[in-house]
Design an enzyme around this catalytic site. Structure first.
Site, PDB file in Angstrom:
ATOM      1  N   LEU A   1      -5.344   6.333  58.089  1.00 12.64           N
ATOM      2  CA  LEU A   1      -5.563   5.398  56.978  1.00 12.64           C
ATOM      3  C   LEU A   1      -5.066   3.994  57.294  1.00 12.64           C
ATOM      4  O   LEU A   1      -4.024   3.810  57.921  1.00 12.64           O
ATOM      5  CB  LEU A   1      -4.851   5.912  55.721  1.00 12.64           C
ATOM      6  CG  LEU A   1      -5.330   7.254  55.172  1.00 12.64           C
ATOM      7  CD1 LEU A   1      -4.578   7.584  53.874  1.00 12.64           C
ATOM      8  CD2 LEU A   1      -6.833   7.279  54.941  1.00 12.64           C
TER       9      LEU A   1
ATOM     10  N   HIS B   1      -9.028   1.748  53.697  1.00  4.70           N
ATOM     11  CA  HIS B   1      -9.042   3.002  52.926  1.00  4.70           C
ATOM     12  C   HIS B   1      -8.212   2.853  51.639  1.00  4.70           C
ATOM     13  O   HIS B   1      -8.616   3.303  50.570  1.00  4.70           O
ATOM     14  CB  HIS B   1      -8.415   4.136  53.746  1.00  4.70           C
ATOM     15  CG  HIS B   1      -9.114   4.458  55.036  1.00  4.70           C
ATOM     16  ND1 HIS B   1      -8.525   4.279  56.266  1.00  4.70           N
ATOM     17  CD2 HIS B   1     -10.345   4.964  55.289  1.00  4.70           C
ATOM     18  CE1 HIS B   1      -9.358   4.671  57.218  1.00  4.70           C
ATOM     19  NE2 HIS B   1     -10.476   5.086  56.655  1.00  4.70           N
TER      20      HIS B   1
ATOM     21  N   GLN C   1     -20.399  14.917  62.265  1.00  5.33           N
ATOM     22  CA  GLN C   1     -20.953  13.567  62.413  1.00  5.33           C
ATOM     23  C   GLN C   1     -20.631  12.934  63.760  1.00  5.33           C
ATOM     24  O   GLN C   1     -20.891  11.748  63.960  1.00  5.33           O
ATOM     25  CB  GLN C   1     -20.506  12.672  61.264  1.00  5.33           C
ATOM     26  CG  GLN C   1     -19.033  12.310  61.258  1.00  5.33           C
ATOM     27  CD  GLN C   1     -18.650  11.616  59.964  1.00  5.33           C
ATOM     28  OE1 GLN C   1     -18.623  12.229  58.896  1.00  5.33           O
ATOM     29  NE2 GLN C   1     -18.361  10.324  60.029  1.00  5.33           N
TER      30      GLN C   1
ATOM     31  N   GLY D   1     -16.680   2.242  51.316  1.00  4.79           N
ATOM     32  CA  GLY D   1     -16.556   0.849  51.728  1.00  4.79           C
ATOM     33  C   GLY D   1     -17.893   0.243  52.144  1.00  4.79           C
ATOM     34  O   GLY D   1     -18.723   0.905  52.766  1.00  4.79           O
TER      35      GLY D   1
HETATM   36  P1  AMP Z   1     -13.709   6.542  57.545  1.00  3.77           P
HETATM   37  O1  AMP Z   1     -12.335   7.114  57.500  1.00  3.77           O
HETATM   38  O2  AMP Z   1     -13.927   5.596  58.678  1.00  3.77           O
HETATM   39  O3  AMP Z   1     -14.792   7.574  57.407  1.00  3.77           O
HETATM   40  O4  AMP Z   1     -13.841   5.628  56.249  1.00  3.77           O
HETATM   41  C1  AMP Z   1     -13.616   6.173  54.969  1.00  3.77           C
HETATM   42  C2  AMP Z   1     -14.057   5.172  53.925  1.00  3.77           C
HETATM   43  O5  AMP Z   1     -13.302   3.970  54.070  1.00  3.77           O
HETATM   44  C3  AMP Z   1     -15.531   4.776  54.072  1.00  3.77           C
HETATM   45  O6  AMP Z   1     -16.108   4.672  52.786  1.00  3.77           O
HETATM   46  C4  AMP Z   1     -15.450   3.442  54.752  1.00  3.77           C
HETATM   47  O7  AMP Z   1     -16.552   2.593  54.493  1.00  3.77           O
HETATM   48  C5  AMP Z   1     -14.185   2.863  54.130  1.00  3.77           C
HETATM   49  N1  AMP Z   1     -13.626   1.798  54.977  1.00  3.77           N
HETATM   50  C6  AMP Z   1     -13.334   1.889  56.295  1.00  3.77           C
HETATM   51  N2  AMP Z   1     -12.897   0.690  56.761  1.00  3.77           N
HETATM   52  C7  AMP Z   1     -12.933  -0.169  55.699  1.00  3.77           C
HETATM   53  C8  AMP Z   1     -12.612  -1.544  55.527  1.00  3.77           C
HETATM   54  N3  AMP Z   1     -12.176  -2.303  56.535  1.00  3.77           N
HETATM   55  N4  AMP Z   1     -12.762  -2.085  54.299  1.00  3.77           N
HETATM   56  C9  AMP Z   1     -13.219  -1.331  53.266  1.00  3.77           C
HETATM   57  N5  AMP Z   1     -13.521  -0.025  53.356  1.00  3.77           N
HETATM   58  C10 AMP Z   1     -13.388   0.557  54.552  1.00  3.77           C
END
Ligand code: AMP
Length: 280
Positions: free
Chosen positions: A35, A39, A63, A149
């Site tokens: 995180l 996140h 994925q 995000g």
């Molecule tokens: P992940 O752990 O990479 O699958 O991301 C989980 C969620 O966090 C997804 O909805 C991403 O789009 C969001 N997320 C990841 N990085 C960012 C960021 N820099 N700003 C906003 N949301 C993010």
């Protein structure tokens, strides 16, 4: 009160059932852990909009393609749980791969069209993996709202499509991209960057911001994207999968900035494949 962790779908349903009985609205924040503040911005948004927030931690094998970084993907559950707790989240759902994909698991969710282009083209099967796990998480938790995000803009559109198509009664909220002061979008995979690569990485945001500015001023879209690709290669990126301008809803190519559009890019810097996007 320390935050609760549940690991099975059955336990998740018991816990969320209690909340539903006491008329709490539920916000779901799906993540693969490791995180960062991007996140946590989703957690804050969920806490502001719903009565109870459940963060999910699951590095989804479905994925990752063959040869991708599933084994190397950064994992630190204890640190993630501490961050979720400090932020005020109410529950962490951290299932095992066996619980999510038990023996005999066969169903896939595909979103052709939106899921085939861009990331789907460069990472075959990626959006089937994402759509399948997100559909499962949404049906498992049945939250009122789920938070994603804009960082993964194409993913957000794929998820909006699948909840409409599968009649999953959840509101999908897209949240703004959280960036470092120099513009680099926060991402778990930024951990792969060496110090030198980290200094070069903001070139991605600069390149797509430049495209957005240029085409808003009337510049030719193809020429602006070609210029950005050249700039990325000069900045030390080893390959540019795409720099492209797409309709903000359909992701179809656009040739001017007359409708809401998005500049999207993916490029390789050292061991990290970075993606980013900006609104036009
Ligand atoms: P992940 O752990 O990479 O699958 O991301 C989980 C969620 O966090 C997804 O909805 C991403 O789009 C969001 N997320 C990841 N990085 C960012 C960021 N820099 N700003 C906003 N949301 C993010």
């Amino acid at each position: 009160m320390s935050i609760e962790i549940v690991r099975t779908v059955a336990d998740l349903r018991v816990r969320l059932g209690d909340w539903k009985c006491s008329a709490r609205t539920i916000g779901l924040v799906p993540t693969m852990g490791s995180l960062h503040d991007g996140h946590l911005s989703l957690v804050r948004r969920s806490l502001a909009a719903t009565g109870r927030t459940c963060l999910t931690l699951f590095v989804n094998p479905g994925q990752f393609g063959a040869g991708e970084d599933l084994a190397a993907y950064p994992r630190d559950e204890a640190a993630d749980v501490a961050l979720a707790e400090a932020e005020g989240a109410h529950l962490v759902f951290a299932p095992t791969a066996d619980d999510m994909y038990p023996e005999g698991f066969a169903t896939q969710v595909a979103v052709p069209g939106l899921g085939d282009m861009l990331e789907g083209e460069h990472r075959p099967g990626f959006f089937i993996g994402v759509a399948t796990v997100v559909a499962k998480l949404l049906v498992q938790a049945l939250p009122e709202c789920a938070f994603f995000g804009d960082k993964d803009y194409q993913q957000l559109l794929v998820i909006r499509r699948l909840v409409i198509d599968l009649d999953i009664p959840v509101a999908i909220e897209g949240c703004p991209i959280v960036r470092e002061p120099d513009g680099l979008a926060l991402a778990s995979r930024n951990a792969y960057l060496t110090a030198d690569e980290r200094r070069r990485a903001p070139a991605l945001y600069q390149a797509i911001s430049g495209v957005a500015k240029d085409i808003t001023g009337g510049a030719d879209v193809a020429r602006a994207c070609a210029g950005a690709t050249k700039a990325l290669l000069e900045a030390g990126f080893s390959a540019v999968d795409y720099v492209t301008v797409r309709d903000a809803e359909t992701l179809k190519p656009v040739s001017d900035a007359s409708r809401p559009a998005r500049v999207l890019a993916a490029a390789q810097l050292g061991k990290a494949r970075l993606i980013d996007n900006v609104a036009v």
